[in-house]
Each structure stands twice: as structure tokens, then as C-alpha cells.
Design a protein around this motif. Sequence first.
Motif, short mmCIF file in Angstrom:
data_model
loop_
_atom_site.label_atom_id
_atom_site.label_comp_id
_atom_site.label_asym_id
_atom_site.label_seq_id
_atom_site.Cartn_x
_atom_site.Cartn_y
_atom_site.Cartn_z
N HIS A 220 0.80 -1.23 0.07
CA HIS A 220 -0.01 0.04 -0.02
C HIS A 220 0.78 1.27 0.00
O HIS A 220 0.57 2.10 -0.67
N SER A 221 1.92 1.35 0.81
CA SER A 221 2.89 2.42 0.89
C SER A 221 3.63 2.50 -0.42
O SER A 221 3.76 3.75 -1.03
N ALA A 222 4.08 1.45 -1.03
CA ALA A 222 4.52 1.49 -2.35
C ALA A 222 3.74 2.00 -3.44
O ALA A 222 4.20 2.98 -4.24
N GLY A 223 2.58 1.58 -3.46
CA GLY A 223 1.46 2.00 -4.25
C GLY A 223 1.21 3.73 -4.05
O GLY A 223 1.08 4.27 -5.16
N ARG A 224 1.35 3.89 -3.01
CA ARG A 224 1.18 5.62 -2.58
C ARG A 224 2.22 6.28 -3.22
O ARG A 224 2.03 7.34 -3.82
N VAL A 225 3.49 5.76 -3.17
CA VAL A 225 4.71 6.49 -3.40
C VAL A 225 4.51 6.51 -5.03
O VAL A 225 4.96 7.62 -5.72
N ILE A 226 4.35 5.50 -5.67
CA ILE A 226 3.99 5.52 -7.13
C ILE A 226 3.13 6.60 -7.42
O ILE A 226 3.35 7.36 -8.58
N ALA A 227 2.05 6.70 -6.88
CA ALA A 227 1.09 7.41 -7.22
C ALA A 227 1.41 9.06 -7.08
O ALA A 227 1.02 9.93 -8.14
N ILE A 228 2.10 9.33 -6.05
CA ILE A 228 2.71 10.53 -5.82
C ILE A 228 3.85 10.97 -6.67
O ILE A 228 3.74 12.42 -7.26
N VAL A 229 4.51 10.09 -7.07
CA VAL A 229 5.69 10.44 -7.86
C VAL A 229 4.96 10.73 -9.46
O VAL A 229 5.26 11.70 -10.02
N ALA A 230 4.02 10.10 -9.72
CA ALA A 230 3.21 10.14 -11.08
C ALA A 230 2.60 11.66 -11.11
O ALA A 230 2.62 12.35 -12.03
N ASP A 231 1.82 12.06 -9.84
CA ASP A 231 1.32 13.18 -9.60
C ASP A 231 2.29 14.20 -9.90
O ASP A 231 1.94 15.51 -10.25
N ILE A 232 3.51 14.14 -9.20
CA ILE A 232 4.55 15.31 -9.24
C ILE A 232 4.95 15.61 -10.55
O ILE A 232 5.15 16.64 -11.03
#
Length: 96
Positions: A10-22
Amino acid sequence: MSPRSRNGSHSAGRVIAIVADIMAFILGLWILMYLLDANQGNSFVQFIHDSARWLAGWSHDLFTFDEQWARVVAGYGLAAVVYLFIGHAIANRVRS
């Protein structure tokens, strides 16, 4: 699957989504700065432009509209949408 493993994914997925958002935010910010005719001599504007150009290297000048603003919006906008779509798809896949 252990709760610990699920929490990590879940944390890894959140990091991936945040990087894509940035990445999409940087591209969108450059489009906005271009359309508002931001000062190209400003170091922050130059940083955003360089970052966006690197992120959209594959889609830069992909379209050949007559107007330069349309090429910027289409090329950088396409990259932003692709990063959002793929980034969030990967994030959702990692979370599940």
C-alpha cells in the motif's frame, strides 16, 4: 498474505502515485507558465522548463500544429496524462 506485506505494498503504491502526480504537476505547471508568458530568464521558470522538457522528451514536438502554444499544450499535456494514467494504474496494481 501477511498484514505487514499488504501495508508495504500500500505504501509502495502510494509512493508511485505521488511520483506520477508530481511529474504531471511539473508538466502542467510548465504549460501554465508558457501560456502566461513567464519570464524565461527566471531561474525557477528555467528549472521547471528543463524538468518538463526532460519528462516530455518522448512527446515533445510530437504534434505539428501551426501555433506554438498548441504544440506545447498537446505535447506536454499528453505526457502529463500518460504519466497520470500509467502511474496510477501501476500504483493500483501494486496495492492489490
